[in-house]
Design an enzyme around this catalytic site. Structure first.
Site, mmCIF file in Angstrom:
data_model
loop_
_atom_site.group_PDB
_atom_site.id
_atom_site.type_symbol
_atom_site.label_atom_id
_atom_site.label_comp_id
_atom_site.label_asym_id
_atom_site.label_seq_id
_atom_site.Cartn_x
_atom_site.Cartn_y
_atom_site.Cartn_z
ATOM 1 N N ARG A 173 0.771 -1.358 -0.085
ATOM 2 C CA ARG A 173 0.047 0.006 0.065
ATOM 3 C C ARG A 173 0.925 1.335 0.000
ATOM 4 N NH1 ARG A 173 -2.735 -3.283 3.911
ATOM 5 N NH2 ARG A 173 -4.702 -4.151 3.042
ATOM 6 N N LYS A 181 2.833 11.405 -11.198
ATOM 7 C CA LYS A 181 1.885 10.625 -12.174
ATOM 8 C C LYS A 181 2.761 9.335 -12.425
ATOM 9 C CE LYS A 181 -1.144 13.935 -14.695
ATOM 10 N NZ LYS A 181 -1.455 14.403 -15.957
ATOM 11 N N GLU A 193 9.466 19.423 -24.279
ATOM 12 C CA GLU A 193 8.705 19.520 -23.095
ATOM 13 C C GLU A 193 9.411 20.724 -22.362
ATOM 14 O OE1 GLU A 193 5.961 17.925 -22.368
ATOM 15 O OE2 GLU A 193 6.143 15.915 -23.125
ATOM 16 N N LYS A 213 6.833 23.387 -13.326
ATOM 17 C CA LYS A 213 6.029 22.262 -13.257
ATOM 18 C C LYS A 213 5.598 22.143 -11.685
ATOM 19 C CE LYS A 213 4.676 17.542 -14.103
ATOM 20 N NZ LYS A 213 4.963 16.397 -14.626
ATOM 21 N N GLU A 260 -4.966 17.151 -10.993
ATOM 22 C CA GLU A 260 -5.453 17.499 -12.385
ATOM 23 C C GLU A 260 -7.041 17.716 -12.242
ATOM 24 O OE1 GLU A 260 -3.391 15.942 -15.724
ATOM 25 O OE2 GLU A 260 -5.185 16.557 -16.898
ATOM 26 N N ARG A 263 -3.617 21.962 -14.146
ATOM 27 C CA ARG A 263 -2.579 21.065 -14.375
ATOM 28 C C ARG A 263 -2.591 20.721 -15.687
ATOM 29 N NH1 ARG A 263 0.448 16.232 -10.883
ATOM 30 N NH2 ARG A 263 1.815 15.481 -12.717
ATOM 31 N N ASN A 301 -0.546 19.840 -20.702
ATOM 32 C CA ASN A 301 -0.715 19.103 -21.801
ATOM 33 C C ASN A 301 -0.844 19.791 -23.128
ATOM 34 O OD1 ASN A 301 -0.830 16.816 -19.956
ATOM 35 N ND2 ASN A 301 -3.105 17.182 -19.631
ATOM 36 N N HIS A 334 -0.663 18.142 -26.478
ATOM 37 C CA HIS A 334 -0.856 16.536 -26.393
ATOM 38 C C HIS A 334 -2.032 16.016 -26.923
ATOM 39 C CE1 HIS A 334 2.527 17.599 -23.566
ATOM 40 N NE2 HIS A 334 2.598 16.272 -22.941
ATOM 41 N N HIS A 384 -0.883 12.884 -28.963
ATOM 42 C CA HIS A 384 -1.557 11.521 -28.935
ATOM 43 C C HIS A 384 -2.026 11.192 -30.017
ATOM 44 C CE1 HIS A 384 -1.719 12.343 -24.264
ATOM 45 N NE2 HIS A 384 -0.666 11.793 -24.633
ATOM 46 N N HIS A 416 7.630 10.790 -28.290
ATOM 47 C CA HIS A 416 6.470 11.315 -27.492
ATOM 48 C C HIS A 416 6.683 12.932 -27.660
ATOM 49 C CE1 HIS A 416 3.316 12.808 -24.610
ATOM 50 N NE2 HIS A 416 4.318 13.338 -23.855
HETATM 51 P P1 NAD Z 1 12.177 6.024 -22.026
HETATM 52 O O1 NAD Z 1 12.098 5.973 -20.836
HETATM 53 O O2 NAD Z 1 11.718 5.007 -23.132
HETATM 54 O O3 NAD Z 1 13.802 6.461 -22.407
HETATM 55 C C1 NAD Z 1 14.001 6.593 -23.889
HETATM 56 C C2 NAD Z 1 15.243 5.610 -24.403
HETATM 57 O O4 NAD Z 1 16.458 6.433 -23.854
HETATM 58 C C3 NAD Z 1 15.183 4.513 -23.831
HETATM 59 O O5 NAD Z 1 15.666 3.453 -24.694
HETATM 60 C C4 NAD Z 1 16.040 4.499 -22.621
HETATM 61 O O6 NAD Z 1 16.702 3.181 -22.028
HETATM 62 C C5 NAD Z 1 17.066 5.481 -23.069
HETATM 63 N N1 NAD Z 1 17.771 6.080 -21.885
HETATM 64 C C6 NAD Z 1 17.506 6.472 -20.937
HETATM 65 N N2 NAD Z 1 18.369 7.380 -19.927
HETATM 66 C C7 NAD Z 1 19.607 7.264 -21.073
HETATM 67 C C8 NAD Z 1 20.745 7.612 -21.009
HETATM 68 N N3 NAD Z 1 21.165 8.712 -19.860
HETATM 69 N N4 NAD Z 1 21.801 7.544 -21.872
HETATM 70 C C9 NAD Z 1 21.322 6.667 -22.716
HETATM 71 N N5 NAD Z 1 20.142 5.902 -22.987
HETATM 72 C C10 NAD Z 1 19.407 6.438 -21.916
HETATM 73 O O7 NAD Z 1 11.289 7.353 -22.470
HETATM 74 P P2 NAD Z 1 11.157 8.875 -22.055
HETATM 75 O O8 NAD Z 1 10.993 9.651 -23.107
HETATM 76 O O9 NAD Z 1 12.258 9.239 -20.835
HETATM 77 O O10 NAD Z 1 9.908 8.637 -21.106
HETATM 78 C C11 NAD Z 1 8.826 8.354 -21.972
HETATM 79 C C12 NAD Z 1 7.694 7.771 -20.871
HETATM 80 O O11 NAD Z 1 7.473 8.697 -19.783
HETATM 81 C C13 NAD Z 1 6.308 7.511 -21.523
HETATM 82 O O12 NAD Z 1 6.033 6.071 -21.171
HETATM 83 C C14 NAD Z 1 5.515 8.559 -20.954
HETATM 84 O O13 NAD Z 1 4.060 8.049 -20.751
HETATM 85 C C15 NAD Z 1 5.878 8.722 -19.714
HETATM 86 N N6 NAD Z 1 5.685 10.149 -19.192
HETATM 87 C C16 NAD Z 1 5.123 10.267 -18.144
HETATM 88 C C17 NAD Z 1 4.877 11.339 -17.514
HETATM 89 C C18 NAD Z 1 4.617 11.839 -16.188
HETATM 90 O O14 NAD Z 1 4.002 12.853 -15.667
HETATM 91 N N7 NAD Z 1 4.497 10.620 -15.310
HETATM 92 C C19 NAD Z 1 5.291 12.647 -18.253
HETATM 93 C C20 NAD Z 1 5.682 12.379 -19.420
HETATM 94 C C21 NAD Z 1 5.753 11.392 -20.016
HETATM 95 N N1 GLY Z 2 2.952 15.340 -17.667
HETATM 96 C C1 GLY Z 2 1.877 15.891 -17.665
HETATM 97 C C2 GLY Z 2 1.665 16.100 -16.053
HETATM 98 O O1 GLY Z 2 2.550 15.753 -15.148
HETATM 99 O O2 GLY Z 2 0.362 16.406 -15.716
#
Ligand code: NAD
Ligand code: GLY
Length: 362
Positions: free
Chosen positions: A123, A145, A187, A229, A239, A243, A247, A250, A254, A267
Site C-alpha cells: 500500500r 503521475k 517539453e 512544473k 489535475e 494542471r 498538456n 498533447h 496523442h 512522444h
Molecule cells: P524512455 O524511458 O523510453 O527512454 C528513452 C530511451 O532512452 C530508452 O531507450 C532508454 O533506455 C534510453 N535512455 C534513458 N536514459 C539514458 C541515458 N542517460 N543514456 C542513454 N540512453 C538512455 O522514454 P522517456 O522519453 O524518458 O519517457 C517516456 C515515458 O514517460 C512514456 O511512457 C510516457 O508515458 C511517460 N511520461 C510520464 C509523465 C508523467 O508525468 N509521469 C510525463 C511525460 C511522459
Molecule cells: N505530464 C503532465 C503532467 O504531469 O501532468
C-alpha cells in the site's frame, strides 16, 4: 565530484519533496542516504541504462542489509502489468518490508512503472526518482503521475504517488541519443509557452548551448522547467483543473502517436507538432500574432523537432483519433491554447469546423 547546482521543492504540505539538480548526483551517497528510510532498497533500471549508471548508484548505496536490483527490458511495450508482476515477484521473493525504498534509475518508462510499483507494494513504500532522460528530468519524474499501459490505452492503470526526492544528474544526458534529447527539449519549451515568457525568450538564445549539452545551460533549463512544473503541481496535484495546461499540444500529439503506431514518433516529437497546431489555432482566434507562430516554428527547427504532423494524417483521421479524448471528458473536446506567449488557457468550445480548417490549411 558531486555538486548540487539547484534545489527546489514541490510544495505539497507534509508530502513536500526536494528536486536536486547537479553533477554526479547519482553517486552522492550522502544525498541518497538522506532519503532512504531503512536498510532495504529495490533498484529498478533497464538493460540500456543499468550498464551505464547502476554501478555508481550501487556504490553510493554502500553496505545495506538488502539490495534487490531489477533490470527491465528497454521499451514502452514493457510498461505493462506483466512487468509490474515481475517486479513484485522479485520484491516478494527477497522479502522486502514496508520500510523498503524503491529507486527508479532511467527514463520515463522506468520512472512511471517503478513509481506505480512503489505506490502498490504494501500500500505504498518510499520512492526515489533518478531520471536519466531530459524528458524524465523535466517532466515525468516530477509531479507524482505513475502508471502502466493497458493494451487498450496508454497510462490507463496508475496512481498519483509522489516520490520522497528527485535526483537529477545532468551528466547522464551526455549518453542520451540526439533524437531523445531533442524530444525532451519539446517539453522544456512547453513550460515557456504555458507559463514563463522570459524562459521562452531565454531558450531562443540558449538552444545552441543546450544542443551542445553545456552543463550550465542544461542545469538552468532543467531548473526553470521543474520550477514551472512544481508550481502547477502544487496548485492542482490531481489535475482537477489547471494542471491540464501541462498538456499543451498533447491532444494533437496523442493523435499523431496513435495514428503513426506507437514508437514511430517519439512522444516529444508528436508534442512539438501538436504545440505547433495549438499555436496556429490560437493565432486563428486572434489571441497571438502570426509572427509568434513563425518564431516558434523556427525555434522547433533549431531544436531539430518536427513542425508539422505526418503527411499521411488528414483532418478526418485527426478528428476521429481526437474523439477518443472527447469521450474521456464527457463529450467536450478540451484543448490547451495560448492567450499569449507564457499564458495558457483551457478551451472547450473548439468546433469540428474550426479543427477541420486548421488541419486542412497545412
Ligand atoms: P524512455 O524511458 O523510453 O527512454 C528513452 C530511451 O532512452 C530508452 O531507450 C532508454 O533506455 C534510453 N535512455 C534513458 N536514459 C539514458 C541515458 N542517460 N543514456 C542513454 N540512453 C538512455 O522514454 P522517456 O522519453 O524518458 O519517457 C517516456 C515515458 O514517460 C512514456 O511512457 C510516457 O508515458 C511517460 N511520461 C510520464 C509523465 C508523467 O508525468 N509521469 C510525463 C511525460 C511522459
Ligand atoms: N505530464 C503532465 C503532467 O504531469 O501532468
Amino acid at each position: 565530484m558531486t555538486l548540487i547546482m539547484h534545489t527546489l521543492h514541490v510544495e505539497l504540505g507534509e508530502r513536500t519533496y526536494p528536486v536536486y539538480i547537479g553533477r554526479d548526483l547519482l553517486a552522492d551517497n550522502e544525498l541518497l542516504a538522506r532519503h532512504i528510510a531503512g536498510s532495504q532498497v529495490v533498484l529498478v533500471s533497464n538493460e540500456t541504462v543499468a550498464p551505464l549508471y547502476a554501478e555508481r548508484v550501487r556504490s553510493a548505496l554502500g553496505k545495506r542489509q538488502l539490495i534487490t536490483e531489477i533490470v527491465l527490458p528497454d521499451g514502452e511495450q514493457y510498461k505493462s502489468l506483466e512487468t509490474l508482476s515481475v517486479i513484485f515477484d522479485r520484491v516478494m521473493a527477497d522479502k522486502h518490508s514496508r520500510n523498503t525504498t524503491f529507486i527508479a534509475l532511467g527514463g520515463g518508462v522506468v520512472g512511471d512503472i517503478t513509481g506505480f510499483a512503489a505506490a502498490c507494494y504494501q500500500r505504498g513504500v518510499n520512492f526515489i526518482q533518478i531520471p536519466t532522460t531530459l524528458l524524465a528530468q523535466v517532466d515525468s519524474s516530477v509531479g507524482g503521475k505513475t502508471a502502466v499501459n493497458h493494451p487498450q490505452g496508454k497510462n490507463m492503470i496508475g496512481a498519483f504517488y509522489q516520490p520522497q526526492a528527485v535526483l537529477i544528474d545532468i551528466n547522464t544526458l551526455q549518453t542520451l541519443p540526439a533524437r531523445e534529447f531533442s524530444a525532451g527539449l519539446a517539453e522544456v519549451v512547453k513550460y515557456g509557452l504555458i507559463s514563463d515568457e522570459p524562459f521562452y525568450r531565454w531558450l531562443h538564445e540558449h538552444t545552441p548551448r543546450l544542443l551542445a549539452r553545456e552543463e550550465a545551460a542544461l542545469a538552468e533549463a532543467i531548473e526553470r522547467s521543474c520550477a514551472n512544473k512544481a508550481q502547477v503541481v502544487a496548485a492542482d496535484e490531481r489535475e482537477g483543473g489547471m494542471r491540464a495546461i501541462l498538456n499543451l499540444g498533447h491532444t494533437f500529439g496523442h493523435a499523431i502517436e496513435t495514428g503513426q503506431g506507437y514508437g514511430e514518433w517519439l512522444h516529444g516529437e508528436a508534442v512539438a507538432a501538436g504545440m505547433m497546431l495549438a499555436l496556429e489555432l490560437s493565432a486563428r482566434r486572434g489571441w497571438i500574432d502570426e509572427a509568434e507562430v513563425d518564431d516558434f516554428r523556427a525555434l522547433l527547427q533549431d531544436m531539430h523537432l518536427p513542425v508539422s504532423p505526418p503527411g499521411n494524417m488528414d483532418a478526418a483521421m485527426f478528428l476521429s483519433l481526437m474523439a477518443h479524448d472527447k469521450k474521456v471528458i464527457d463529450g467536450n473536446l478540451r484543448l490547451i491554447l495560448l492567450e499569449a506567449i507564457g499564458a495558457a488557457c483551457i478551451v472547450d468550445d473548439v468546433t469540428d469546423a474550426e479543427l477541420q480548417e486548421l488541419l486542412a490549411a497545412r
